[in-house]
Design a protein around this motif. Structure first.
Motif, PDB file in Angstrom:
ATOM      1  N   GLY A 299     -60.676 -31.452 -16.537  1.00 10.78           N
ATOM      2  CA  GLY A 299     -61.820 -30.647 -16.936  1.00 10.78           C
ATOM      3  C   GLY A 299     -62.764 -31.403 -17.849  1.00 10.78           C
ATOM      4  O   GLY A 299     -62.374 -32.353 -18.520  1.00 10.78           O
ATOM      5  N   PHE A 300     -64.028 -30.979 -17.861  1.00  9.08           N
ATOM      6  CA  PHE A 300     -65.051 -31.662 -18.658  1.00  9.08           C
ATOM      7  C   PHE A 300     -64.609 -31.850 -20.098  1.00  9.08           C
ATOM      8  O   PHE A 300     -64.788 -32.913 -20.695  1.00  9.08           O
ATOM      9  CB  PHE A 300     -66.361 -30.850 -18.681  1.00  9.08           C
ATOM     10  N   ALA A 301     -64.062 -30.779 -20.684  1.00  6.65           N
ATOM     11  CA  ALA A 301     -63.804 -30.745 -22.123  1.00  6.65           C
ATOM     12  C   ALA A 301     -62.568 -31.527 -22.538  1.00  6.65           C
ATOM     13  O   ALA A 301     -62.244 -31.577 -23.720  1.00  6.65           O
ATOM     14  CB  ALA A 301     -63.676 -29.289 -22.585  1.00  6.65           C
ATOM     15  N   SER A 302     -61.874 -32.137 -21.565  1.00  7.68           N
ATOM     16  CA  SER A 302     -60.672 -32.916 -21.889  1.00  7.68           C
ATOM     17  C   SER A 302     -60.851 -34.402 -21.635  1.00  7.68           C
ATOM     18  O   SER A 302     -59.898 -35.161 -21.751  1.00  7.68           O
ATOM     19  CB  SER A 302     -59.482 -32.412 -21.066  1.00  7.68           C
ATOM     20  N   GLU A 303     -62.038 -34.824 -21.298  1.00  3.58           N
ATOM     21  CA  GLU A 303     -62.232 -36.215 -20.897  1.00  3.58           C
ATOM     22  C   GLU A 303     -62.459 -37.129 -22.102  1.00  3.58           C
ATOM     23  O   GLU A 303     -63.228 -36.795 -23.000  1.00  3.58           O
ATOM     24  CB  GLU A 303     -63.446 -36.343 -19.970  1.00  3.58           C
ATOM     25  N   TRP A 304     -61.766 -38.264 -22.091  1.00  7.77           N
ATOM     26  CA  TRP A 304     -62.118 -39.357 -23.005  1.00  7.77           C
ATOM     27  C   TRP A 304     -63.178 -40.159 -22.249  1.00  7.77           C
ATOM     28  O   TRP A 304     -62.900 -41.129 -21.554  1.00  7.77           O
ATOM     29  CB  TRP A 304     -60.905 -40.213 -23.343  1.00  7.77           C
ATOM     30  N   SER A 305     -64.430 -39.719 -22.361  1.00 13.63           N
ATOM     31  CA  SER A 305     -65.511 -40.278 -21.553  1.00 13.63           C
ATOM     32  C   SER A 305     -66.794 -40.312 -22.363  1.00 13.63           C
ATOM     33  O   SER A 305     -66.929 -39.612 -23.384  1.00 13.63           O
ATOM     34  CB  SER A 305     -65.740 -39.424 -20.298  1.00 13.63           C
ATOM     35  N   TYR A 306     -67.745 -41.103 -21.896  1.00 14.54           N
ATOM     36  CA  TYR A 306     -68.995 -41.206 -22.644  1.00 14.54           C
ATOM     37  C   TYR A 306     -69.777 -39.902 -22.607  1.00 14.54           C
ATOM     38  O   TYR A 306     -70.448 -39.541 -23.586  1.00 14.54           O
ATOM     39  CB  TYR A 306     -69.841 -42.393 -22.185  1.00 14.54           C
ATOM     40  N   THR A 307     -69.704 -39.153 -21.499  1.00 20.10           N
ATOM     41  CA  THR A 307     -70.456 -37.895 -21.443  1.00 20.10           C
ATOM     42  C   THR A 307     -69.856 -36.858 -22.388  1.00 20.10           C
ATOM     43  O   THR A 307     -70.585 -36.112 -23.058  1.00 20.10           O
ATOM     44  CB  THR A 307     -70.504 -37.346 -20.015  1.00 20.10           C
ATOM     45  N   ASN A 308     -68.530 -36.818 -22.482  1.00 21.01           N
ATOM     46  CA  ASN A 308     -67.911 -35.909 -23.443  1.00 21.01           C
ATOM     47  C   ASN A 308     -68.209 -36.367 -24.874  1.00 21.01           C
ATOM     48  O   ASN A 308     -68.311 -35.545 -25.789  1.00 21.01           O
ATOM     49  CB  ASN A 308     -66.404 -35.815 -23.215  1.00 21.01           C
ATOM     50  N   GLY A 309     -68.380 -37.659 -25.053  1.00 19.47           N
ATOM     51  CA  GLY A 309     -68.768 -38.154 -26.364  1.00 19.47           C
ATOM     52  C   GLY A 309     -70.106 -37.587 -26.807  1.00 19.47           C
ATOM     53  O   GLY A 309     -70.290 -37.238 -27.980  1.00 19.47           O
ATOM     54  N   VAL A 310     -71.070 -37.493 -25.884  1.00 17.32           N
ATOM     55  CA  VAL A 310     -72.373 -36.921 -26.228  1.00 17.32           C
ATOM     56  C   VAL A 310     -72.214 -35.451 -26.594  1.00 17.32           C
ATOM     57  O   VAL A 310     -72.817 -34.957 -27.559  1.00 17.32           O
ATOM     58  CB  VAL A 310     -73.380 -37.086 -25.070  1.00 17.32           C
TER      59      VAL A 310
END
Length: 458
Positions: A91-102
């Motif tokens: 899911g979006f809210a669990s990603e260690w990702s640059y978009t979740n960082g924003v």
């Protein structure tokens, strides 16, 4: 003579009457009152806050934010025993990702603007989970091999996308909650960006993709916010130096003064004759990074004034490129490309921020206002953000850029939308400004943002 004059007046009157009747009989193809494709209205703080809450609720609903067994689907709470099937819940809210960082950086910012503690709690909850379970995933790798999944590629990053944006958000959260368990992850990212990521001989960050040595405008955001906030965290001004260096040296290859925009990418093999493509979100990443530097790096620091000049120049160009709807096009200089959400939100945030901080003139207020109104039309009832361009590589043909997909599943739109809403709240609450508002239904009426100190007291 008098009789002749009377006849002329009578004839002229008949002609005028006939002309008036003919004009009245015609049906105009135009309307005197403007018919705006996006509402030309002044938003309310409470409405924007409610919208931000709705976007957050949707975003959070995409994931349970936990660790699960990928075969059974059961939640794992015991981290004492390795489990090769352990994975982060999707899911979006669990990603260690640059978009979740924003998104998480935006949560932290909304907390600053609104004092709503629940937004800071969102960020703390995520990073607390990462910090507490990272050692568990390391045990799994030791037991079952490097292919075992954990928090993205942590700690063995392959690219700036893997760590820069998300760890910048972690620093911002750490500065508020003081969870020292974050520090090993923060230091690991600092080591990767400063010492392991590919660079040109002059220190400019680069990739071996798609050409052997390439520079991406996107990488300004994937590195600069982290470097600037690392300087704030540690007091080591060399991080400020590197953040500014990345912007200015990337600009040497990517910034086109005649356009006052950034080309999406540059390859060392094509050099001075590299083809130019002014993709919206690449310019969004760039200007958001400049905002981060201007906010974090103290005035007078070497190179900050040059960053300010680039920022102001981009704002000037972007104002003229905004479409009549308030959106910007996916390819900024190509008006036959679609109107795109993420770059519109990025530019709205960056321009509103500049007005609030006094970096740019208040006359840009209507640009930010209409940008927010446009973004607001793309926020669905359930809080999903629609119309965001899908992930986009550095390409070399217009056909590719023109035909990029867009959807609610492109997570690049959520963080910028949250940031834009937060900054618009600040703009609405800016006590230094007076706004002459457009009158609904008027033939000729617009918004004028005025600096109160410039006008005599009424």
């Amino acid at each position: 003579m008098i009789h002749s004059l009377a006849k002329q007046i009578a004839a002229a009157s008949l002609v005028a009457t006939a002309l008036s009747a003919a004009l009245n009989a015609q049906e105009s193809k135009f309307e005197r009152v403007p018919n705006y494709s996006v509402p030309y209205e002044y938003p309310e703080v409470d409405d924007i806050k409610a919208t931000l809450d709705r976007v957050r609720a949707y975003y959070d609903s995409t994931s349970s934010r936990g660790i699960i067994d990928r075969e059974s689907g059961e939640v794992i709470n015991d981290f004492s025993t390795p489990n090769k099937n352990a994975r982060v819940a999707p899911g979006f809210a669990s990603e260690w990702s640059y978009t979740n960082g924003v998104v998480l950086s935006a949560f932290e910012y909304i907390h600053d603007v609104t004092s709503d503690e629940s937004y800071l709690a969102n960020s703390s909850e995520f990073f607390d989970l990462v910090a507490s379970t990272f050692p568990y995933f390391e045990k799994n790798r030791e037991a079952f091999g490097s292919d075992v999944r954990g928090w993205g590629r942590m700690p063995n990053y392959h690219a700036l996308d893997d760590c820069g944006s998300i760890t910048a958000a972690m620093i911002k959260t750490y500065l508020k909650n003081g969870n020292k368990d974050y520090l090993p992850i923060i230091k690991n990212t600092a080591d990767y960006i400063s010492h392991k990521q590919l660079r040109l001989e002059d220190g400019t960050l680069a990739r071996h993709r798609p050409q052997y040595v390439s520079i991406w405008a996107d990488d300004i955001y994937m590195s600069v916010p982290f470097l600037a906030n690392m300087g704030k965290l540690t007091g080591d001004t060399s991080y400020y130096d590197d953040a500014i260096r990345q912007i200015l040296q990337m600009a040497e290859r990517l910034y086109v003064p005649e356009k006052e925009l950034f080309d999406h990418g540059w390859s060392i093999t094509s050099g001075d004759y590299d083809p130019r493509f002014f993709w919206g979100r690449a310019n969004g990443w760039t200007i958001m990074s400049m905002v981060e530097v201007l906010e974090v790096v103290p005035e007078g620091h070497p190179g900050r004034d040059e960053v300010m000049h680039l920022y102001r120049s981009m704002v000037r160009s972007l104002a003229g490129l905004q479409s009549g709807s308030g959106f910007w096009h996916n390819m900024l200089d190509k008006t036959d490309t679609y109107l795109e959400t993420s770059c519109t939100a990025m530019f709205t945030f960056a321009i509103a921020k500049g007005i609030n901080e006094g970096w740019i003139n208040h006359v840009y207020g209507p640009v930010a206002l209409t940008g927010w109104n446009a973004v607001n039309t793309r926020i669905l009832e359930d809080g999903a953000v629609d119309g965001t361009c899908e992930a986009t590589t550095f390409a070399h043909d217009n056909t590719y850029y023109y035909n990029r997909g867009a959807s609610i599943h492109a997570t690049h739109g959520y963080g910028p939308t949250l940031y834009a809403g937060a900054e618009m709240i600040r703009l609405l609450q800016n006590e230094k400004l007076k706004v002459d508002k457009a009158r609904p239904g008027a033939v000729n009426s617009t918004y004028h943002y005025k600096l109160k100190s410039e006008w005599p007291e009424e």
